[in-house]
Design a protein around this motif. Structure first.
Motif, PDB file in Angstrom:
ATOM      1  N   LEU A  90       0.829  -1.214   0.000  1.00 46.45           N
ATOM      2  CA  LEU A  90       0.000   0.000   0.000  1.00 46.45           C
ATOM      3  C   LEU A  90       0.859   1.259   0.000  1.00 46.45           C
ATOM      4  CD1 LEU A  90      -2.921  -0.834   2.464  1.00 46.45           C
ATOM      5  CD2 LEU A  90      -3.082  -0.415   0.016  1.00 46.45           C
ATOM      6  N   ILE A  91       1.958   1.218   0.759  1.00 48.98           N
ATOM      7  CA  ILE A  91       2.862   2.377   0.783  1.00 48.98           C
ATOM      8  C   ILE A  91       3.490   2.590  -0.592  1.00 48.98           C
ATOM      9  CG2 ILE A  91       5.023   3.260   1.744  1.00 48.98           C
ATOM     10  CD1 ILE A  91       4.284   2.003   4.379  1.00 48.98           C
ATOM     11  N   ALA A  92       3.871   1.488  -1.260  1.00 46.90           N
ATOM     12  CA  ALA A  92       4.447   1.611  -2.608  1.00 46.90           C
ATOM     13  C   ALA A  92       3.447   2.220  -3.573  1.00 46.90           C
ATOM     14  CB  ALA A  92       4.906   0.241  -3.099  1.00 46.90           C
ATOM     15  N   VAL A  93       2.178   1.790  -3.480  1.00 45.74           N
ATOM     16  CA  VAL A  93       1.133   2.383  -4.328  1.00 45.74           C
ATOM     17  C   VAL A  93       0.969   3.868  -4.009  1.00 45.74           C
ATOM     18  CG1 VAL A  93      -1.327   2.341  -4.869  1.00 45.74           C
ATOM     19  CG2 VAL A  93      -0.070   0.203  -4.649  1.00 45.74           C
ATOM     20  N   SER A  94       1.039   4.207  -2.723  1.00 41.70           N
ATOM     21  CA  SER A  94       0.911   5.606  -2.304  1.00 41.70           C
ATOM     22  C   SER A  94       2.034   6.456  -2.895  1.00 41.70           C
ATOM     23  CB  SER A  94       0.946   5.701  -0.782  1.00 41.70           C
ATOM     24  OG  SER A  94      -0.023   4.860  -0.211  1.00 41.70           O
ATOM     25  N   VAL A  95       3.245   5.919  -2.852  1.00 37.54           N
ATOM     26  CA  VAL A  95       4.379   6.656  -3.394  1.00 37.54           C
ATOM     27  C   VAL A  95       4.221   6.848  -4.895  1.00 37.54           C
ATOM     28  CG1 VAL A  95       6.865   6.572  -3.782  1.00 37.54           C
ATOM     29  CG2 VAL A  95       5.943   5.967  -1.547  1.00 37.54           C
ATOM     30  N   CYS A  96       3.727   5.830  -5.576  1.00 38.79           N
ATOM     31  CA  CYS A  96       3.499   5.955  -7.023  1.00 38.79           C
ATOM     32  C   CYS A  96       2.463   7.030  -7.328  1.00 38.79           C
ATOM     33  CB  CYS A  96       3.061   4.611  -7.596  1.00 38.79           C
ATOM     34  SG  CYS A  96       4.346   3.343  -7.602  1.00 38.79           S
ATOM     35  N   LEU A  97       1.375   7.071  -6.531  1.00 43.81           N
ATOM     36  CA  LEU A  97       0.364   8.108  -6.727  1.00 43.81           C
ATOM     37  C   LEU A  97       0.944   9.491  -6.451  1.00 43.81           C
ATOM     38  CD1 LEU A  97      -2.754   6.407  -5.085  1.00 43.81           C
ATOM     39  CD2 LEU A  97      -2.327   6.745  -7.526  1.00 43.81           C
ATOM     40  N   LEU A  98       1.748   9.582  -5.387  1.00 44.59           N
ATOM     41  CA  LEU A  98       2.379  10.856  -5.064  1.00 44.59           C
ATOM     42  C   LEU A  98       3.318  11.297  -6.172  1.00 44.59           C
ATOM     43  CD1 LEU A  98       2.916  13.085  -2.945  1.00 44.59           C
ATOM     44  CD2 LEU A  98       4.695  11.614  -2.001  1.00 44.59           C
ATOM     45  N   PHE A  99       4.090  10.353  -6.693  1.00 49.39           N
ATOM     46  CA  PHE A  99       4.999  10.687  -7.782  1.00 49.39           C
ATOM     47  C   PHE A  99       4.225  11.075  -9.039  1.00 49.39           C
ATOM     48  CE2 PHE A  99       7.785   9.439 -11.362  1.00 49.39           C
ATOM     49  CZ  PHE A  99       8.853  10.274 -11.098  1.00 49.39           C
ATOM     50  N   GLY A 100       3.082  10.405  -9.281  1.00 47.51           N
ATOM     51  CA  GLY A 100       2.250  10.765 -10.431  1.00 47.51           C
ATOM     52  C   GLY A 100       1.715  12.184 -10.323  1.00 47.51           C
ATOM     53  N   CYS A 101       1.271  12.573  -9.121  1.00 45.32           N
ATOM     54  CA  CYS A 101       0.814  13.949  -8.910  1.00 45.32           C
ATOM     55  C   CYS A 101       1.953  14.936  -9.135  1.00 45.32           C
ATOM     56  CB  CYS A 101       0.252  14.106  -7.499  1.00 45.32           C
ATOM     57  SG  CYS A 101      -1.295  13.231  -7.198  1.00 45.32           S
ATOM     58  N   PHE A 102       3.141  14.568  -8.667  1.00 38.72           N
ATOM     59  CA  PHE A 102       4.290  15.458  -8.834  1.00 38.72           C
ATOM     60  C   PHE A 102       4.647  15.615 -10.314  1.00 38.72           C
ATOM     61  CE2 PHE A 102       8.962  16.143  -8.845  1.00 38.72           C
ATOM     62  CZ  PHE A 102       8.967  17.387  -8.231  1.00 38.72           C
ATOM     63  N   VAL A 103       4.594  14.523 -11.078  1.00 39.24           N
ATOM     64  CA  VAL A 103       4.886  14.606 -12.512  1.00 39.24           C
ATOM     65  C   VAL A 103       3.853  15.485 -13.209  1.00 39.24           C
ATOM     66  CG1 VAL A 103       4.955  13.258 -14.647  1.00 39.24           C
ATOM     67  CG2 VAL A 103       6.126  12.414 -12.609  1.00 39.24           C
ATOM     68  N   PHE A 104       2.579  15.326 -12.847  1.00 40.87           N
ATOM     69  CA  PHE A 104       1.530  16.164 -13.435  1.00 40.87           C
ATOM     70  C   PHE A 104       1.779  17.636 -13.122  1.00 40.87           C
ATOM     71  CE2 PHE A 104      -2.447  18.468 -12.741  1.00 40.87           C
ATOM     72  CZ  PHE A 104      -3.040  18.356 -13.990  1.00 40.87           C
ATOM     73  N   ILE A 105       2.184  17.939 -11.884  1.00 39.19           N
ATOM     74  CA  ILE A 105       2.428  19.323 -11.496  1.00 39.19           C
ATOM     75  C   ILE A 105       3.625  19.891 -12.253  1.00 39.19           C
ATOM     76  CG2 ILE A 105       3.156  20.775  -9.568  1.00 39.19           C
ATOM     77  CD1 ILE A 105       1.449  18.952  -7.760  1.00 39.19           C
ATOM     78  N   VAL A 106       4.696  19.103 -12.355  1.00 33.81           N
ATOM     79  CA  VAL A 106       5.876  19.575 -13.089  1.00 33.81           C
ATOM     80  C   VAL A 106       5.540  19.812 -14.561  1.00 33.81           C
ATOM     81  CG1 VAL A 106       8.181  18.925 -13.874  1.00 33.81           C
ATOM     82  CG2 VAL A 106       7.530  18.525 -11.500  1.00 33.81           C
ATOM     83  N   PHE A 107       4.797  18.886 -15.171  1.00 34.91           N
ATOM     84  CA  PHE A 107       4.398  19.057 -16.569  1.00 34.91           C
ATOM     85  C   PHE A 107       3.544  20.304 -16.742  1.00 34.91           C
ATOM     86  CE2 PHE A 107       1.266  18.312 -19.943  1.00 34.91           C
ATOM     87  CZ  PHE A 107       2.110  18.126 -21.025  1.00 34.91           C
ATOM     88  N   SER A 108       2.629  20.540 -15.798  1.00 39.58           N
ATOM     89  CA  SER A 108       1.783  21.733 -15.878  1.00 39.58           C
ATOM     90  C   SER A 108       2.619  22.995 -15.781  1.00 39.58           C
ATOM     91  CB  SER A 108       0.725  21.702 -14.771  1.00 39.58           C
ATOM     92  OG  SER A 108      -0.103  20.569 -14.893  1.00 39.58           O
ATOM     93  N   TYR A 109       3.604  22.992 -14.880  1.00 35.71           N
ATOM     94  CA  TYR A 109       4.435  24.181 -14.736  1.00 35.71           C
ATOM     95  C   TYR A 109       5.342  24.394 -15.939  1.00 35.71           C
ATOM     96  CZ  TYR A 109       3.248  25.795 -10.080  1.00 35.71           C
ATOM     97  OH  TYR A 109       2.595  26.339  -8.997  1.00 35.71           O
ATOM     98  N   VAL A 110       5.746  23.318 -16.592  1.00 35.49           N
ATOM     99  CA  VAL A 110       6.509  23.477 -17.830  1.00 35.49           C
ATOM    100  C   VAL A 110       5.674  24.228 -18.862  1.00 35.49           C
ATOM    101  CG1 VAL A 110       7.502  22.244 -19.790  1.00 35.49           C
ATOM    102  CG2 VAL A 110       8.043  21.509 -17.460  1.00 35.49           C
ATOM    103  N   GLN A 111       4.398  23.828 -18.988  1.00 34.85           N
ATOM    104  CA  GLN A 111       3.502  24.530 -19.915  1.00 34.85           C
ATOM    105  C   GLN A 111       3.278  25.978 -19.474  1.00 34.85           C
ATOM    106  OE1 GLN A 111       2.570  22.964 -22.736  1.00 34.85           O
ATOM    107  NE2 GLN A 111       3.790  21.253 -21.955  1.00 34.85           N
ATOM    108  N   ILE A 112       3.187  26.191 -18.170  1.00 41.19           N
ATOM    109  CA  ILE A 112       3.002  27.551 -17.664  1.00 41.19           C
ATOM    110  C   ILE A 112       4.218  28.409 -17.972  1.00 41.19           C
ATOM    111  CG2 ILE A 112       2.822  28.907 -15.533  1.00 41.19           C
ATOM    112  CD1 ILE A 112       1.090  26.639 -14.397  1.00 41.19           C
TER     113      ILE A 112
END
Length: 320
Positions: free
Chosen positions: A197-219
Motif C-alpha cells: 500500500l505504501i508503494a502504491v501511495s508513493v506511485c500516486l504521489l509521484f504521479g501527482c508530482f509529474v503532473f504538477i511539473v508538466f503543468s508548470y513546464v507549460q506555464i
C-alpha cells in the motif's frame, strides 16, 4: 486488534534524553505551531470575511489552510506535551487516531496542491476556457473528490497497519506515530501487504508530482511569450516558490518511506519527518497566500476594521 490489551501504549523515542534538549524541542515546535496557526488562521478569516476572495484559487487556498491546520494539530501538540513534561508515551488508540488523521490530511494536501496547479495552468494557458473548466460546480466537485478519496485512503492504511501483530516491543523512533516505524515492530510477514500500500501511495504521489511539473513546464512556456519583462518576473516569482516547497515535500516524503534500512538512523528519520510533515504547513501561508496582492489587501482591510472596532470599544469604556 488482538494485541491491543497487551500493548496499551507506544513509546515515542525521538525526544531528546536531556532536559535542555527537550525544552529546545518544545520551543521549536511551539514556534512552528504558532506560525502555522497564525498564517492559516489569517487566511481562513480573510476568506470568510471578504466577498472579493471567492474565486476558485481562493476557494482551494481556504481548503489548503484548513488542511494545514489539521495536519499541524495532529502531530505537534502531543510532541510538545511529551517534550514539556519529559514523557514519551502515547496510547494505542491515540496512536491509531494520529496515523489516520496524519495520512488523511497529507492525502488532502497533495490532492489540493495538484488541483491548484491545474487551476493555475488553466488561468495562464487557457484563460478563455477558465469559466467553463473551473466553474463553481467543478471546483466543489474537485474539492469533494479530494476530501472523500483522502478519507478512504487512510482508512485502509490504518485498518491494515493496526491489524498486524506486534512482537518486537512498542518503541517508535519518531516524535509521532508513523506507519514505517510501526511496521518495524511487526512480527508477521503480512506487513508486506502494508508495504505494498505504501508503494502504491508513493506511485500516486509521484504521479501527482509529474503532473504538477508538466503543468508548470507549460506555464513557463506560456510566460516566456509574455512581452512585459515585469509580468514575466512576477509570474516566475510566484510559481518558483510553489515548486520549491512542493519538491521539498515530495522528495522528503518519498525518501523517508523508501530509503534503505542501511542508511536509516533516528536523527535522519526525525529530520525527514519534520521536513515533510511540519515545515510545509507552516510555509504554505507564506508561499501560496500571503504573496498574493488581493489576499494582502483583504487582510489589511480586515485588520484595520478589527482595530477600529477595538478602538471604539476602548473609547466607550473610557467614557463610562
Amino acid at each position: 486488534m488482538s494485541n491491543s490489551s497487551s500493548i496499551s501504549h507506544f513509546l515515542l523515542l525521538a525526544l531528546a534524553d536531556t532536559r535542555q534538549l527537550q525544552l529546545l524541542h518544545f520551543c521549536l515546535f511551539l514556534s512552528i505551531s504558532l506560525a502555522a496557526l497564525l498564517g492559516n488562521g489569517l487566511i481562513i478569516s480573510a476568506g470568510a470575511c471578504s466577498q472579493h476572495l471567492h474565486s476558485p484559487m481562493f476557494f482551494f487556498l481556504l481548503s489548503l489552510a484548513l488542511t494545514d491546520l489539521g495536519s499541524i494539530c495532529t502531530t505537534l501538540p502531543k510532541a510538545m506535551h511529551n517534550s514539556l513534561w519529559g514523557i514519551r508515551h502515547i496510547s494505542y488508540s491515540g496512536c491509531a487516531a494520529q496515523v489516520f488523521l496524519f495520512v488523511f490530511f497529507m492525502g488532502v494536501e497533495v490532492s489540493l496542491l495538484t488541483v491548484m496547479c491545474y487551476d493555475r495552468y488553466v488561468s495562464i494557458c487557457k484563460p478563455l476556457h477558465y469559466g467553463t473548466l473551473l466553474g463553481s460546480r467543478a471546483c466543489a466537485h474537485m474539492a469533494a473528490a479530494a476530501w472523500a478519496s483522502a478519507f478512504l485512503y487512510p482508512l485502509m492504511h490504518t485498518a491494515n497497519t493496526f491489524s498486524l501483530p506486534l512482537g518486537q516491543g512498542n518503541a517508535l523512533g519518531q516524535f509521532f506515530c508513523e506507519i514505517p516505524h510501526i511496521l518495524k515492530l511487526s512480527c508477521s510477514k503480512s506487513h508486506l501487504r502494508e508495504l505494498g500500500l505504501i508503494a502504491v501511495s508513493v506511485c500516486l504521489l509521484f504521479g501527482c508530482f509529474v503532473f504538477i511539473v508538466f503543468s508548470y513546464v507549460q506555464i513557463f512556456r506560456a510566460m516566456l511569450r509574455i512581452p512585459s519583462e515585469q509580468g514575466r518576473h512576477k509570474t516566475f516569482s510566484t510559481c518558483l516558490p510553489h515548486l520549491a516547497v512542493l519538491s521539498l515535500f515530495v522528495s522528503t516524503a518519498m525518501f523517508a518511506h523508501l530509503k534503505p534500512p542501511s542508511i536509516s538512523s533516528p536523527s535522519l528519520d526525525v529530520a525527514l519527518s519534520v521536513l515533510y510533515s511540519v515545515v510545509p504547513p507552516a510555509l504554505n501561508p507564506l508561499i501560496y497566500s500571503l504573496r498574493n496582492q488581493e489576499l494582502r489587501d483583504a487582510l489589511r482591510k480586515m485588520m484595520t476594521g478589527f482595530f477600529q472596532i477595538l478602538q471604539q470599544l476602548l473609547c466607550q469604556k473610557c467614557f463610562l
